[in-house]
Design a protein around this motif. Structure first.
Motif, PDB file in Angstrom:
ATOM      1  N   THR A  22      50.903  27.688  25.585  1.00 51.99           N
ATOM      2  CA  THR A  22      51.225  28.641  26.476  1.00 51.99           C
ATOM      3  C   THR A  22      49.985  29.634  27.107  1.00 51.99           C
ATOM      4  OG1 THR A  22      53.533  28.840  25.448  1.00 51.99           O
ATOM      5  CG2 THR A  22      52.933  30.675  26.562  1.00 51.99           C
ATOM      6  N   GLU A  23      49.197  29.938  26.057  1.00 53.23           N
ATOM      7  CA  GLU A  23      47.961  30.804  26.304  1.00 53.23           C
ATOM      8  C   GLU A  23      47.260  30.023  27.379  1.00 53.23           C
ATOM      9  OE1 GLU A  23      46.271  31.712  22.635  1.00 53.23           O
ATOM     10  OE2 GLU A  23      47.831  33.216  22.174  1.00 53.23           O
ATOM     11  N   ARG A  24      47.127  28.664  27.225  1.00 50.92           N
ATOM     12  CA  ARG A  24      46.168  27.953  28.077  1.00 50.92           C
ATOM     13  C   ARG A  24      47.004  28.156  29.505  1.00 50.92           C
ATOM     14  NH1 ARG A  24      45.822  24.593  23.775  1.00 50.92           N
ATOM     15  NH2 ARG A  24      47.304  23.051  24.482  1.00 50.92           N
ATOM     16  N   ALA A  25      48.052  27.873  29.662  1.00 46.96           N
ATOM     17  CA  ALA A  25      48.911  27.904  30.919  1.00 46.96           C
ATOM     18  C   ALA A  25      48.689  29.139  31.649  1.00 46.96           C
ATOM     19  CB  ALA A  25      50.281  27.515  30.538  1.00 46.96           C
ATOM     20  N   ILE A  26      48.824  30.241  30.655  1.00 46.08           N
ATOM     21  CA  ILE A  26      48.806  31.608  31.351  1.00 46.08           C
ATOM     22  C   ILE A  26      47.302  31.765  31.997  1.00 46.08           C
ATOM     23  CG2 ILE A  26      48.832  34.062  30.897  1.00 46.08           C
ATOM     24  CD1 ILE A  26      50.991  33.515  28.880  1.00 46.08           C
ATOM     25  N   ASP A  27      46.398  31.578  31.042  1.00 42.29           N
ATOM     26  CA  ASP A  27      44.879  31.396  31.541  1.00 42.29           C
ATOM     27  C   ASP A  27      44.672  30.719  32.797  1.00 42.29           C
ATOM     28  OD1 ASP A  27      44.529  33.165  29.608  1.00 42.29           O
ATOM     29  OD2 ASP A  27      43.540  31.644  28.258  1.00 42.29           O
ATOM     30  N   ALA A  28      45.171  29.632  33.095  1.00 45.98           N
ATOM     31  CA  ALA A  28      45.197  28.926  34.278  1.00 45.98           C
ATOM     32  C   ALA A  28      45.845  29.408  35.312  1.00 45.98           C
ATOM     33  CB  ALA A  28      45.722  27.446  34.087  1.00 45.98           C
ATOM     34  N   THR A  29      46.647  30.462  35.283  1.00 45.31           N
ATOM     35  CA  THR A  29      47.297  31.010  36.543  1.00 45.31           C
ATOM     36  C   THR A  29      46.143  31.829  37.150  1.00 45.31           C
ATOM     37  OG1 THR A  29      48.401  32.838  35.361  1.00 45.31           O
ATOM     38  CG2 THR A  29      49.567  30.920  35.485  1.00 45.31           C
ATOM     39  N   HIS A  30      46.419  32.182  38.427  1.00 47.00           N
ATOM     40  CA  HIS A  30      45.641  32.930  39.221  1.00 47.00           C
ATOM     41  C   HIS A  30      46.017  34.481  39.100  1.00 47.00           C
ATOM     42  CE1 HIS A  30      43.589  30.058  41.675  1.00 47.00           C
ATOM     43  NE2 HIS A  30      45.031  29.396  41.988  1.00 47.00           N
ATOM     44  N   LYS A  31      45.115  35.271  38.843  1.00 46.19           N
ATOM     45  CA  LYS A  31      45.246  36.634  38.444  1.00 46.19           C
ATOM     46  C   LYS A  31      44.685  37.494  39.490  1.00 46.19           C
ATOM     47  CE  LYS A  31      45.238  35.793  33.632  1.00 46.19           C
ATOM     48  NZ  LYS A  31      45.306  34.450  33.579  1.00 46.19           N
ATOM     49  N   ARG A  32      44.720  38.837  39.431  1.00 40.23           N
ATOM     50  CA  ARG A  32      44.306  39.669  40.674  1.00 40.23           C
ATOM     51  C   ARG A  32      42.927  39.708  40.684  1.00 40.23           C
ATOM     52  NH1 ARG A  32      47.622  45.550  41.163  1.00 40.23           N
ATOM     53  NH2 ARG A  32      48.698  44.831  42.895  1.00 40.23           N
ATOM     54  N   ASN A  34      40.928  37.092  41.907  1.00 40.31           N
ATOM     55  CA  ASN A  34      40.829  35.660  41.889  1.00 40.31           C
ATOM     56  C   ASN A  34      40.995  35.156  43.333  1.00 40.31           C
ATOM     57  OD1 ASN A  34      40.047  35.988  39.498  1.00 40.31           O
ATOM     58  ND2 ASN A  34      41.639  34.646  38.468  1.00 40.31           N
ATOM     59  N   ASP A  35      40.384  34.226  43.761  1.00 39.84           N
ATOM     60  CA  ASP A  35      40.625  33.530  44.847  1.00 39.84           C
ATOM     61  C   ASP A  35      41.718  32.638  44.702  1.00 39.84           C
ATOM     62  OD1 ASP A  35      38.194  34.644  46.052  1.00 39.84           O
ATOM     63  OD2 ASP A  35      37.056  32.851  45.844  1.00 39.84           O
ATOM     64  N   VAL A  36      42.454  32.504  45.820  1.00 36.20           N
ATOM     65  CA  VAL A  36      43.667  31.409  45.808  1.00 36.20           C
ATOM     66  C   VAL A  36      43.536  30.518  46.992  1.00 36.20           C
ATOM     67  CG1 VAL A  36      46.266  31.383  46.135  1.00 36.20           C
ATOM     68  CG2 VAL A  36      45.269  33.336  44.906  1.00 36.20           C
ATOM     69  N   GLU A  37      43.548  29.308  46.438  1.00 32.78           N
ATOM     70  CA  GLU A  37      43.320  28.255  47.381  1.00 32.78           C
ATOM     71  C   GLU A  37      44.428  27.315  47.462  1.00 32.78           C
ATOM     72  OE1 GLU A  37      40.063  24.592  48.198  1.00 32.78           O
ATOM     73  OE2 GLU A  37      39.615  26.577  47.105  1.00 32.78           O
ATOM     74  N   VAL A  38      44.738  27.042  48.680  1.00 36.53           N
ATOM     75  CA  VAL A  38      46.155  26.205  48.854  1.00 36.53           C
ATOM     76  C   VAL A  38      45.663  25.061  49.865  1.00 36.53           C
ATOM     77  CG1 VAL A  38      48.664  26.031  49.644  1.00 36.53           C
ATOM     78  CG2 VAL A  38      47.782  28.410  48.659  1.00 36.53           C
ATOM     79  N   SER A  39      45.497  24.098  49.277  1.00 34.51           N
ATOM     80  CA  SER A  39      45.227  22.901  50.253  1.00 34.51           C
ATOM     81  C   SER A  39      45.530  21.354  49.248  1.00 34.51           C
ATOM     82  CB  SER A  39      43.662  22.894  50.234  1.00 34.51           C
ATOM     83  OG  SER A  39      43.340  21.737  51.127  1.00 34.51           O
ATOM     84  N   PRO A  40      46.259  20.638  50.131  1.00 40.71           N
ATOM     85  CA  PRO A  40      47.003  20.858  51.276  1.00 40.71           C
ATOM     86  C   PRO A  40      48.326  21.516  50.871  1.00 40.71           C
ATOM     87  CG  PRO A  40      47.553  18.578  50.217  1.00 40.71           C
ATOM     88  CD  PRO A  40      46.492  19.288  49.375  1.00 40.71           C
TER      89      PRO A  40
END
Length: 68
Positions: A22-32, A34-40
């Motif tokens: 659970t902690e690893r999954a939370i750490d992998a999320t984007h936070k304020r 940080n850059d957010v990249e959506v492709s494709p």
């Protein structure tokens, strides 16, 4: 996130593994900040009045918003 099925009885090692995953999954999320990249794909945002918009960028860099 896909977690394994719970153990039939409480197991401290199982709980430790679950918390670690659970902690690893939370750490992998984007936070304020940080850059957010959506492709494709597409970026969908919500305006303050609740309308949803699909944001796209052309190869020339032109940004457009389409109401959803």
């Amino acid at each position: 996130m896909k977690l394994p099925r719970p153990a039939p009885a409480y197991d401290i090692r199982d709980q430790a593994e679950h918390r670690s995953a659970t902690e690893r999954a939370i750490d992998a999320t984007h936070k304020r900040g940080n850059d957010v990249e959506v492709s494709p794909g597409r970026l969908i945002i919500k305006s303050p009045n609740g309308n949803r918009w699909s944001i796209t960028v052309s190869n020339a860099g032109a940004v457009s918003a389409t109401a959803l």
